[in-house]
Design a protein around this motif. Structure first.
Motif, PDB file in Angstrom:
ATOM      1  N   TYR A  24       0.833  -1.203   0.000  1.00 14.18           N
ATOM      2  CA  TYR A  24       0.000   0.000   0.000  1.00 14.18           C
ATOM      3  C   TYR A  24       0.868   1.253   0.000  1.00 14.18           C
ATOM      4  O   TYR A  24       1.916   1.294   0.631  1.00 14.18           O
ATOM      5  CB  TYR A  24      -0.894   0.038   1.245  1.00 14.18           C
ATOM      6  CG  TYR A  24      -2.077  -0.900   1.203  1.00 14.18           C
ATOM      7  CD1 TYR A  24      -3.350  -0.410   0.958  1.00 14.18           C
ATOM      8  CD2 TYR A  24      -1.926  -2.261   1.422  1.00 14.18           C
ATOM      9  CE1 TYR A  24      -4.446  -1.264   0.930  1.00 14.18           C
ATOM     10  CE2 TYR A  24      -3.008  -3.125   1.391  1.00 14.18           C
ATOM     11  CZ  TYR A  24      -4.263  -2.618   1.142  1.00 14.18           C
ATOM     12  OH  TYR A  24      -5.341  -3.457   1.116  1.00 14.18           O
ATOM     13  N   SER A  25       0.406   2.294  -0.690  1.00 11.57           N
ATOM     14  CA  SER A  25       1.075   3.594  -0.669  1.00 11.57           C
ATOM     15  C   SER A  25       0.690   4.329   0.619  1.00 11.57           C
ATOM     16  O   SER A  25      -0.264   3.930   1.311  1.00 11.57           O
ATOM     17  CB  SER A  25       0.637   4.438  -1.872  1.00 11.57           C
ATOM     18  OG  SER A  25      -0.725   4.817  -1.727  1.00 11.57           O
ATOM     19  N   ASN A  26       1.393   5.414   0.918  1.00 13.25           N
ATOM     20  CA  ASN A  26       1.048   6.204   2.101  1.00 13.25           C
ATOM     21  C   ASN A  26      -0.396   6.692   2.032  1.00 13.25           C
ATOM     22  O   ASN A  26      -1.123   6.648   3.028  1.00 13.25           O
ATOM     23  CB  ASN A  26       1.988   7.402   2.245  1.00 13.25           C
ATOM     24  CG  ASN A  26       3.375   7.010   2.681  1.00 13.25           C
ATOM     25  OD1 ASN A  26       3.689   5.825   2.825  1.00 13.25           O
ATOM     26  ND2 ASN A  26       4.220   7.991   2.900  1.00 13.25           N
ATOM     27  N   LYS A  27      -0.803   7.144   0.866  1.00 11.45           N
ATOM     28  CA  LYS A  27      -2.169   7.648   0.688  1.00 11.45           C
ATOM     29  C   LYS A  27      -3.190   6.535   0.950  1.00 11.45           C
ATOM     30  O   LYS A  27      -4.197   6.744   1.631  1.00 11.45           O
ATOM     31  CB  LYS A  27      -2.333   8.209  -0.722  1.00 11.45           C
ATOM     32  CG  LYS A  27      -3.647   8.879  -0.983  1.00 11.45           C
ATOM     33  CD  LYS A  27      -3.670   9.501  -2.366  1.00 11.45           C
ATOM     34  CE  LYS A  27      -4.985  10.184  -2.624  1.00 11.45           C
ATOM     35  NZ  LYS A  27      -5.043  10.808  -3.953  1.00 11.45           N
ATOM     36  N   GLU A  28      -2.924   5.347   0.428  1.00  8.86           N
ATOM     37  CA  GLU A  28      -3.827   4.215   0.632  1.00  8.86           C
ATOM     38  C   GLU A  28      -3.868   3.793   2.098  1.00  8.86           C
ATOM     39  O   GLU A  28      -4.938   3.465   2.622  1.00  8.86           O
ATOM     40  CB  GLU A  28      -3.392   3.033  -0.236  1.00  8.86           C
ATOM     41  CG  GLU A  28      -3.566   3.268  -1.725  1.00  8.86           C
ATOM     42  CD  GLU A  28      -2.880   2.221  -2.581  1.00  8.86           C
ATOM     43  OE1 GLU A  28      -3.412   1.931  -3.673  1.00  8.86           O
ATOM     44  OE2 GLU A  28      -1.819   1.688  -2.194  1.00  8.86           O
TER      45      GLU A  28
END
Length: 72
Positions: free
Chosen positions: A23-27
């Motif tokens: 997962y990305s930071n945003k996710e």
């Protein structure tokens, strides 16, 4: 002697599990209902506690040292 798992907070473990899953930071922020700034703050603490400098190294160390239990 404390294990690495005990040094990480419950929330840091949640963040690290999501990092391992790609997962990305945003996710991560959306999934955990926290801001991007808070995600970055958790990652900074995770890196410090694990003695690494980036998310890839944190994920590898967590897996290699069984800091995070394997996901089924």
């Amino acid at each position: 002697m404390k294990t690495k798992t005990l040094e990480l907070t419950e929330r840091e473990i949640e963040v690290l599990q999501l990092v391992i899953l790609g997962y990305s930071n945003k996710e991560i922020g959306k999934k955990l209902f926290i801001t991007n700034h808070t995600v970055k703050a958790h990652l900074t603490q995770i890196y410090k506690k694990l003695g690494v400098t980036n998310r890839t190294a944190a994920a590898i160390k967590a897996k290699d040292e069984n800091i995070i239990p394997p996901q089924d």
